[in-house]
Design a protein around this motif. Structure first.
Motif, short mmCIF file in Angstrom:
data_model
loop_
_atom_site.label_atom_id
_atom_site.label_comp_id
_atom_site.label_asym_id
_atom_site.label_seq_id
_atom_site.Cartn_x
_atom_site.Cartn_y
_atom_site.Cartn_z
N LEU A 1 0.82 -1.21 0.00
CA LEU A 1 0.00 0.00 0.00
C LEU A 1 0.85 1.26 0.00
CD1 LEU A 1 -2.91 -0.79 2.50
CD2 LEU A 1 -3.19 0.15 0.21
N PHE A 2 1.97 1.22 0.71
CA PHE A 2 2.81 2.41 0.85
C PHE A 2 3.85 2.52 -0.27
CE2 PHE A 2 0.98 1.57 4.97
CZ PHE A 2 0.56 2.83 5.35
N ASN A 3 4.15 1.42 -0.93
CA ASN A 3 4.97 1.48 -2.14
C ASN A 3 4.26 2.22 -3.26
OD1 ASN A 3 7.34 0.18 -1.38
ND2 ASN A 3 6.60 -1.84 -1.94
N SER A 4 2.95 2.22 -3.20
CA SER A 4 2.10 2.59 -4.32
C SER A 4 2.50 3.87 -5.03
CB SER A 4 0.65 2.70 -3.82
OG SER A 4 0.60 3.61 -2.71
N ILE A 5 2.64 4.97 -4.29
CA ILE A 5 2.86 6.27 -4.93
C ILE A 5 4.33 6.54 -5.25
CG2 ILE A 5 0.88 7.23 -3.69
CD1 ILE A 5 3.30 8.90 -2.21
N MET A 6 5.22 5.65 -4.81
CA MET A 6 6.63 6.03 -4.79
C MET A 6 7.23 6.22 -6.18
SD MET A 6 8.27 4.07 -1.52
CE MET A 6 7.60 4.37 0.13
N PHE A 7 7.08 5.24 -7.08
CA PHE A 7 7.72 5.37 -8.39
C PHE A 7 7.24 6.63 -9.13
CE2 PHE A 7 8.22 4.79 -12.91
CZ PHE A 7 9.52 4.30 -13.03
N PRO A 8 5.92 6.82 -9.32
CA PRO A 8 5.50 8.01 -10.05
C PRO A 8 5.86 9.31 -9.35
CG PRO A 8 3.61 6.85 -9.14
CD PRO A 8 4.78 5.96 -8.95
N THR A 9 5.84 9.32 -8.02
CA THR A 9 6.16 10.55 -7.31
C THR A 9 7.64 10.88 -7.41
OG1 THR A 9 4.33 10.13 -5.77
CG2 THR A 9 5.98 11.74 -5.09
N ILE A 10 8.50 9.87 -7.23
CA ILE A 10 9.94 10.10 -7.39
C ILE A 10 10.25 10.57 -8.80
CG2 ILE A 10 12.23 8.99 -7.40
CD1 ILE A 10 11.03 6.97 -5.33
N PHE A 11 9.64 9.92 -9.78
CA PHE A 11 9.87 10.27 -11.18
C PHE A 11 9.49 11.72 -11.44
CE2 PHE A 11 9.57 10.28 -15.72
CZ PHE A 11 10.37 9.23 -16.16
N THR A 12 8.33 12.13 -10.95
CA THR A 12 7.86 13.50 -11.17
C THR A 12 8.77 14.52 -10.51
OG1 THR A 12 5.59 12.66 -11.22
CG2 THR A 12 5.87 15.02 -10.95
N LEU A 13 9.17 14.24 -9.27
CA LEU A 13 10.06 15.17 -8.56
C LEU A 13 11.41 15.27 -9.25
CD1 LEU A 13 9.29 14.07 -4.89
CD2 LEU A 13 8.55 16.20 -5.98
N ALA A 14 11.90 14.15 -9.80
CA ALA A 14 13.24 14.13 -10.38
C ALA A 14 13.32 14.88 -11.70
CB ALA A 14 13.71 12.68 -10.57
N ILE A 15 12.22 14.91 -12.48
CA ILE A 15 12.27 15.59 -13.79
C ILE A 15 11.73 17.01 -13.71
CG2 ILE A 15 12.06 13.41 -15.05
CD1 ILE A 15 9.14 14.15 -15.66
N LYS A 16 11.32 17.46 -12.54
CA LYS A 16 10.72 18.78 -12.41
C LYS A 16 11.71 19.87 -12.82
CE LYS A 16 8.17 21.73 -9.20
NZ LYS A 16 7.66 21.87 -7.82
N GLY A 17 11.26 20.77 -13.68
CA GLY A 17 12.05 21.92 -14.06
C GLY A 17 13.17 21.65 -15.04
N LEU A 18 13.20 20.48 -15.68
CA LEU A 18 14.32 20.14 -16.56
C LEU A 18 14.11 20.58 -18.01
CD1 LEU A 18 15.50 16.66 -15.27
CD2 LEU A 18 16.22 18.94 -14.60
N GLY A 19 12.89 20.99 -18.37
CA GLY A 19 12.68 21.54 -19.70
C GLY A 19 13.11 20.61 -20.81
N VAL A 20 14.01 21.10 -21.70
CA VAL A 20 14.43 20.33 -22.87
C VAL A 20 15.23 19.09 -22.49
CG1 VAL A 20 14.44 22.32 -24.40
CG2 VAL A 20 16.52 21.73 -23.15
N HIS A 21 15.65 19.00 -21.25
CA HIS A 21 16.43 17.84 -20.81
C HIS A 21 15.54 16.76 -20.19
CE1 HIS A 21 19.70 20.51 -21.59
NE2 HIS A 21 19.42 21.30 -20.57
#
Length: 469
Positions: A388-408
């Protein structure tokens, strides 16, 4: 969209904030279901091909090596190309990148037919590698595309919803795949021959989706700016820490899942047989699916909190009724209590993606400590509830990691997908710890270290610093 328009997850243009992307999102969501379905079919292929080719277990496990190895090597090749030639996805657009991934995956599925005809296990492994290569390209293109399709504050919610459909694919694949491959489609086909028609059917489905994506009115988000070679994405600290976080998350999740059946069979835990243990394993993976639907609702950009509570309450009631009908009152009540715990931690995170990630990881750390040092049903349900607690981790980490990267963004996506190789690296380490210590319970300290790092990333590591500006 015009060729000169650049859409960025962090600073989208005005039309990205007003355009209704529900139709495109529904279309793209099919991709997540399909690659979840295909990935889980490997669990059916392992015993089928082991029997067909009279393999040792380690040889049959090369199916997973060929499949997940593609994630690493194709992502690495993509990154090298982006450094030396310029980002391929940025050149052709996310929509065309998705189509390329679907076609490559379809080719891999089609190659199952000659592999079975020539009765060659090596050909099967090659076909799996090509199939997984297509899925890797899909992941590189589709994950950031979903994040970009709409306002940035809803990116985590959108990825959670698509990942929930991915989990649905992994849930139904063993049932449908078992029927198609082991059973009943063509009684005249035996051994490796029985995989021919199912995988040809998958190839046809993938090509049909590719055609649908081609003709659908999806925003063809790309940049008309000159795309220069280089590794600028690696200049962003929050991305580098996010790559490590994806490695830790996938490694921790797969390590736990791989050890659960043996854990449930321990006399001091539950003393179950393999069939009974497999029954409870479904609760672990099913919890991830339910938790992702919760995450999609809780982390959405809507300000209507009461609506969120009603939607989550409806899902909870549905899950309770289904479990009661399928398994009985006792297990339904236990799962209801675990869902209540999940909801309380969501409230603690105040529906903020980074904060929720940190608190979810902290909760998993506590649950793993209980798994390591408790016994009986307490330890068993503690480890089951981790899903249940693993659930949000992959998409949330992914979103935080690519935030603000624009063309990259797509270059960063390739690096994050490459980090999925953690699922191939960390489970053997946990197994080695169990073998050396003679204590399977203590070996769960290995994934615990992974979740400590995820907790750090959720509370601090995700923050964007100025050095990459």
């Amino acid at each position: 969209m015009a060729g000169s328009t650049h859409t960025d997850i962090n600073t989208p243009p005005a039309q990205a904030l007003t355009t209704n992307y529900k139709g495109p999102l529904v279309t793209v969501t099919m991709l997540f279901f399909m690659w979840g379905f295909i990935t889980c079919l490997n669990d059916i292929l392992i015993p089928k091909l082991q029997q067909a080719f009279t393999l040792e277990l380690w040889q049959a496990m090369l199916i997973q090596t060929a499949f997940f190895g593609a994630y690493f090597f194709v992502s690495l090749l993509y990154f090298i190309l982006s450094v030396t030639k310029g980002d391929p996805i940025r050149r052709i657009g996310y929509k065309n990148g998705i189509i390329v991934g679907l076609v490559v995956a379809a080719v891999g599925c089609t190659l199952f037919y000659p592999s079975a005809s020539f009765h060659s296990y090596g050909f099967f492994l090659g076909a799996l590698f090509i199939l997984a290569s297509g899925i890797t390209i899909l992941q590189i293109a589709a994950n950031p595309y979903v994040a970009i399709l709409g306002p940035p504050e809803g990116a985590a919610s959108r990825l959670n919803m698509t990942q929930a459909l991915n989990s649905l694919g992994t849930t139904v694949a063993p049932i449908i795949g078992g029927y198609l491959i082991f059973g009943a489609v063509d009684a005249a086909q035996t051994g490796a021959e029985s995989v021919k028609m199912p995988y040809l059917g998958l190839a046809a489905a993938l090509l049909a989706i590719a055609l649908l994506i081609k003709v659908a009115k999806l925003p063809n988000i790309h940049s008309g700016d000159e795309i220069k070679p280089g590794a600028e994405a690696l200049q962003h600290r929050h991305l580098l820490l996010g790559i490590i976080c994806i490695f830790a998350y996938v490694g921790g999740e797969v390590s736990i899942g791989s050890a659960l059946i043996n854990f449930f069979m321990l006399p001091e835990i539950a003393g179950l047989n393999e069939a009974q243990a497999g029954h409870f394993l479904a609760f672990y993976w099913g919890g991830a699916m339910v938790g992702r639907f919760f995450g999609a609702i809780a982390l959405s950009d809507t300000k209507n909190s009461s609506g969120k509570y009603v939607a989550m309450g409806g899902i909870t009631a549905l899950v309770f009724v289904l479990l009661f009908l399928a398994y009985g009152l006792n297990e339904a009540l236990i799962v209801l209590g675990l869902i209540a715990l999940n909801f309380m931690v969501l409230m603690l995170g105040k529906f903020i993606p980074s904060r929720t990630l940190g608190y979810f990881a902290a909760t998993v750390v506590v649950l793993l400590l209980i798994t390591c040092f408790a016994t009986g049903s307490v330890a068993m349900w503690a480890v089951i509830s981790i899903g249940l607690f693993n659930s949000i981790m992959f998409p949330t980490i992914f979103t935080l990691a690519i935030k603000g990267l624009g063309v990259h963004t797509s270059q960063a996506s390739s690096l994050l997908v490459m980090a999925i190789v953690g699922g191939a690296v960390l489970p053997p380490i946990q197994g080695a710890v169990a073998d050396i210590t003679g204590d399977l319970q203590i070996s769960f300290l290995v994934p615990l270290l992974c979740y400590l790092y995820i907790m750090y990333y959720g509370f601090s590591g995700y923050k964007i610093r100025n050095e990459a500006a």
